[in-house]
Scaffold this active site. Structure first.
Site, PDB file in Angstrom:
ATOM      1  N   TRP A 355       8.195   4.958  -0.313  1.00 25.60           N
ATOM      2  CA  TRP A 355       8.596   5.101   1.247  1.00 25.60           C
ATOM      3  C   TRP A 355       9.428   3.525   1.312  1.00 25.60           C
ATOM      4  CZ3 TRP A 355       6.012   3.250   6.074  1.00 25.60           C
ATOM      5  CH2 TRP A 355       5.112   2.338   5.819  1.00 25.60           C
ATOM      6  N   ASP A 356       9.046   2.786   0.270  1.00 24.86           N
ATOM      7  CA  ASP A 356       9.392   1.305   0.532  1.00 24.86           C
ATOM      8  C   ASP A 356      11.137   1.128   0.530  1.00 24.86           C
ATOM      9  OD1 ASP A 356       7.268   1.621  -1.010  1.00 24.86           O
ATOM     10  OD2 ASP A 356       7.165  -0.656  -1.711  1.00 24.86           O
ATOM     11  N   GLU A 494      -3.629   3.082   3.505  1.00 25.81           N
ATOM     12  CA  GLU A 494      -4.111   3.766   2.319  1.00 25.81           C
ATOM     13  C   GLU A 494      -5.572   3.523   2.227  1.00 25.81           C
ATOM     14  OE1 GLU A 494      -1.885   2.375  -1.417  1.00 25.81           O
ATOM     15  OE2 GLU A 494      -0.303   4.059  -0.908  1.00 25.81           O
ATOM     16  N   LYS A 615      -5.180  -1.112   5.713  1.00 27.48           N
ATOM     17  CA  LYS A 615      -4.799  -1.768   4.550  1.00 27.48           C
ATOM     18  C   LYS A 615      -3.448  -2.469   4.884  1.00 27.48           C
ATOM     19  CE  LYS A 615      -2.761  -1.408  -0.142  1.00 27.48           C
ATOM     20  NZ  LYS A 615      -2.381  -0.289  -0.899  1.00 27.48           N
ATOM     21  N   GLN A 616      -2.786  -1.754   5.739  1.00 29.52           N
ATOM     22  CA  GLN A 616      -1.626  -2.049   6.162  1.00 29.52           C
ATOM     23  C   GLN A 616      -1.240  -1.523   7.569  1.00 29.52           C
ATOM     24  OE1 GLN A 616      -0.536   0.278   2.640  1.00 29.52           O
ATOM     25  NE2 GLN A 616       1.371  -0.023   3.606  1.00 29.52           N
TER      26      GLN A 616
HETATM   27  C1  BGC Z   1       1.300   0.456  -0.390  1.00 24.71           C
HETATM   28  C2  BGC Z   1       2.452   1.474  -0.121  1.00 24.71           C
HETATM   29  C3  BGC Z   1       3.641   1.169  -0.991  1.00 24.71           C
HETATM   30  C4  BGC Z   1       3.182   0.816  -2.476  1.00 24.71           C
HETATM   31  C5  BGC Z   1       4.422   0.692  -3.132  1.00 24.71           C
HETATM   32  C6  BGC Z   1       0.935   0.136  -2.079  1.00 24.71           C
HETATM   33  O1  BGC Z   1       0.190  -0.907  -2.167  1.00 24.71           O
HETATM   34  O2  BGC Z   1       0.037   0.781  -0.005  1.00 24.71           O
HETATM   35  O3  BGC Z   1       2.731   1.531   1.084  1.00 24.71           O
HETATM   36  O4  BGC Z   1       4.544   2.170  -0.745  1.00 24.71           O
HETATM   37  O5  BGC Z   1       2.219  -0.101  -2.589  1.00 24.71           O
HETATM   38  O6  BGC Z   1       5.160  -0.699  -2.708  1.00 24.71           O
END
Ligand code: BGC
Length: 797
Positions: A355-356, A494, A615-616
């Protein structure tokens, strides 16, 4: 400080992987890490070459189970260039020499990597060597190296070796080394009549052919030298050896030019034929370099963000733009590829697309909209795969995968290795259905920036309809709540892929997913009205949509459930309030770096699922994507009271419970802080700027840059600090710069007109340049300014 050059002095084996990733050269078609030409993959160096869309699948057995992974393949190493003095056993290696001077410089303006070396070998021979390298931004198939070699205190005969090496494997990420990593087989190698070497390889499963041809020329003091040449073929590789005499203090120049083609290229007959033909043209390094530098200067005219701010901020921002354009450029348009989260710079996440893009597309929308269009079409072409995935789950519409690669299959791994505990554990992150919402949001954003109705008519709205249909079909009606719900998914965070002690993966009613799903359903209905009656009728017929279905979307968009904790704090998901508070300061003391808390807790026999620890950014994403007006409207549609005054409390609540274990999270943190006008915005922005440069995750950048975060910092300047937003066909500005930024100049392509925006702390000058579109409008508070080519406007704030 030079704001266009990334410089390193001295050798630093521990940092080499990071330097290689940050000094990668590429052109949106292929990219090669900044490894030394004379190096091979070992514990220090990792020369890697990656191709946009160059994937292959292999099977491995882990814990008794056969799993298949798709990787962005490491294609043959074309860099190989080394020398040895006659009579010596070993080929050149700086590690064996006494290094008097070493300086490495990435020239960001020109897209050139230089290494200056001054060394004394074990036999006391002192030599100067300068290597200059480029991957052409002008001709996507070409790359070149030039060596300027000078024997300082000796003369003698040397042998120069130039290699194309197809014995490489995917060995760039330690964690994946237990897996099968052999992706290539050699098909053909040899020497052409003109004296170039060539190598043709094929990926084992996807059967992509990649052909490379290379040709070297040697000059002494500008005169072409007819060095004795010998070609040697070994298993998987081909090398050429040139023998010549070097004279003390006389400059010897070696030029290696390389052509690379693959079987997915357009307008070709056969990749090997094309590579051989391209290299036979024997273009000089100087000409190649000149055209390459010109191509970069054209790009910089559109993409540079000149801003005055402390420390190396300007340099780092340019570095981010540079890597963005090396991963996707004009050469990417029409290639049927997406943007890998880690660039074309390494093998982490196997080159998959997540989704980046949500963080990446905004900077492209306003500069090369055709590129975003092409990247969105990557998704459109995989609509059938997404339909299949939905229907396999018993759902309707299209469900795009969390991790995407070649053909749109779900590429997330089933198990992943926790390096803290050494154990393979199930990976349920694939349940991030919100990736579909990001695709829809990107489509809408692209449309807002470009007003490209023909894209919406033929592709965009069809994707919106199918994604809307998918979301309508995963919602279930909860009688007691009298609301619709989305159950057993994973939000952006995540860490929470399941409830504590639960047997089943997934969490319920992730607020971010539910609010965005409501946004999606309502915007899809608006999208249908954009494309004209006849196209609307066609699409409705094509997809078999009936009126009842459209009505149900409207109803769901108004009745999705959003969990709240108390006092207006949105709950990240239902049941979040039951989790326990995490001992942030205790763990910070104990472990120092707790970004990957999940792995730490797992290794301790605990689980992050039990804690209020993300985590984010998850709930915070809502404040990143939407203005307060939009949020109030969206919550209003859902029938929830949500006042702008609640935003700061929500931000505070989640900022203090987020570990920023993803670099994307720092962008969101910086963004929400900045929009809330808080002093720490600058500090957070700086952290995001430095995250790859300083490798704040301790080793991950060497495996590939974090492109979402890099592009996110560009967008911070573009949209966040300027308050730039396109809404209802108006370009809104609402600048709020941190005091550290004195001025900012950027170019913007908005609906057919190039704008130069000069921001200062108190005012903004807008110049409209060439363009032939109907006038558009800019708004700042209650000032309305028509944009007309040739006109300059001034806004005071
Ligand atoms: C993040 C995701 C991201 C992926 C690729 C993961 O560590 O939690 O949000 O899409 O890395 O960058």
């Amino acid at each position: 400080m030079n704001n266009w050059k990334l410089e390193y002095t001295g050798l630093n084996p521990a940092q080499e992987g990071l330097r290689e990733a940050l000094c990668t050269l590429g052109n949106g078609y292929f990219a090669t890490r900044g490894a030394a030409e004379e190096s091979e993959a070992d514990e220090v160096h990792y020369p890697g070459t990656y191709l946009a869309g160059g994937y292959n699948r292999v099977k491995s057995t882990i814990a008794g189970k056969v799993i298949e992974n798709e990787d962005l393949v490491n294609w043959p190493n074309w860099l190989g260039l080394s020398f040895k003095v006659e009579g010596d056993k070993d080929w050149f290696s700086l590690e064996r020499c006494r290094v008097i001077h070493y300086r490495q410089e990435l020239d960001i303006a020109q897209g050139v990597l230089r290494r200056e070396m001054h060394f004394v070998d074990p036999k006391n021979r002192e030599t100067n060597l300068v290597s200059t390298r480029l991957v052409s931004m002008d001709n996507l198939h070409l790359a070149a190296i030039r060596w300027d070699f000078k024997a300082s205190n000796w003369s003698g005969s040397i042998c120069i070796r130039s290699t194309l090496d197809g014995t490489v494997k995917n060995e760039g990420v330690k964690r994946y080394r237990e897996l099968n990593n052999q992706h290539l087989k050699t098909i053909e190698r040899g020497e052409t009549e003109e004296g170039a070497i060539y190598l043709l390889v094929q990926s084992t499963q996807s059967r992509i052919f990649v052909a490379q041809a290379a040709f070297c020329q040697v000059f002494e003091e500008d005169m072409l030298v007819s060095a004795k040449r010998k070609t040697k073929q070994e298993a998987g590789k081909v090398s050429q050896y040139y023998t010549l005499d070097v004279h003390q203090q006389k400059a010897v120049i070696v030029e290696k030019k390389v052509a690379l083609f693959n079987s997915r290229d357009q307008a070709i007959s056969d990749p090997l034929l094309e590579a051989r033909q391209a290299i036979a043209e024997k273009v000089s390094f100087t000409t190649l370099e000149k055209k390459h530098v010109q191509a970069w200067s054209r790009l910089w005219k559109r993409f540079d963000f000149a801003f005055s701010a402390p420390e190396n901020s300007q340099l780092l921002l340019r570095l981010h733009i540079f890597h963005l354009l090396q991963t996707c450029s004009m050469h990417t348009i029409g290639r049927d590829v997406g943007v890998p989260a880690r660039g074309l710079h390494g093998e982490a996440y196997r080159g998959h697309i997540f989704w980046d893009e949500l963080f990446i597309f905004p900077s492209l929308n306003f500069r090369i909209p055709d590129l975003t269009r092409s990247l969105l079409l990557y998704r459109y072409h995989r609509l059938n795969a997404a339909r299949r995935m939905a229907s396999k789950e018993g759902l309707r519409g299209a469900m795009f995968p969390w991790q995407s690669g070649s053909n749109g299959r779900e590429e997330s791994q089933v198990v992943h290795l926790n390096p803290e505990s050494g154990e393979w554990v199930p990976d349920n992150t694939y349940l991030q259905r919100h990736v579909n919402l990001a695709i829809a949001y990107n489509i809408w954003q692209y449309y807002e920036a470009t007003a490209d109705t023909s894209f919406m008519k033929f592709y965009g709205v069809e994707m919106l309809l199918e994604i809307a249909r998918f979301f309508a079909s995963i919602t279930t009606w909860n009688k007691n709540k009298e609301r619709y719900e989305i159950l057993k998914v994973v939000g952006p965070d995540e860490f929470h892929t399941a409830y504590p002690e639960a047997d089943q993966a997934g969490i319920d009613n992730n607020a971010y997913t539910n609010v965005l799903a409501s946004w999606l359903l309502s915007h899809t209905l608006n999208g249908l009205e954009l494309i004209g009656e006849s196209r609307k009728t066609e699409l409705i017929q094509k997809l078999g949509i009936d009126k009842g279905e459209l009505q149900s979307w409207d109803e769901i968009s108004r009745k999705l459930f959003v969990p709240f904790i108390e006092h207006g704090i949105i709950a990240q998901f239902e049941g979040y309030d039951q989790l326990i508070e995490f001992d942030w300061s205790g763990y910070r003391k104990k472990y120092n770096n707790i970004q990957r808390l999940d792995r730490i807790l797992d290794a301790e026999g605990d689980s992050v699922h039990r804690y209020k620890a993300s985590k984010q950014a998850d709930v915070l994403m809502l404040f990143y994507l939407f203005s307060s007006e939009e949020l109030v409207e969206q919550f209003g549609r859902l029938g929830y009271d949500f006042a702008p005054s609640q935003i700061p409390e929500n931000i505070d609540y989640y900022l203090s419970r987020t570990s920023d274990g993803s670099t994307l999270s720092r962008i969101v943190r910086a963004w929400v802080e900045a929009r809330a006008d808080r002093d720490c915005a600058w500090h957070c922005f700086r952290q995001a700027l430095a995250s790859d440069f300083e490798d704040i995750q301790g080793g991950t950048t060497a495996e590939g840059i974090h492109l979402g975060s890099m592009a996110g910092t560009v967008d911070m300047l573009q949209r966040c600090f300027t308050g730039l937003e396109v809404r209802n066909d108006v370009l809104w500005l609402n600048p709020r710069f941190p005091k550290e930024i004195d001025s900012l100049k950027m170019q913007l392509y908005y609906r057919g007109v190039w704008l130069t925006l000069n921001f200062y702390q108190q005012k903004c000058k807008i110049e409209a340049k060439d363009g032939n579109s109907p006038p558009a409008t800019i708004r700042f508070k209650d000032q309305e300014l028509p944009i007309q080519p040739g006109k300059t406007e001034l806004i005071n704030f």
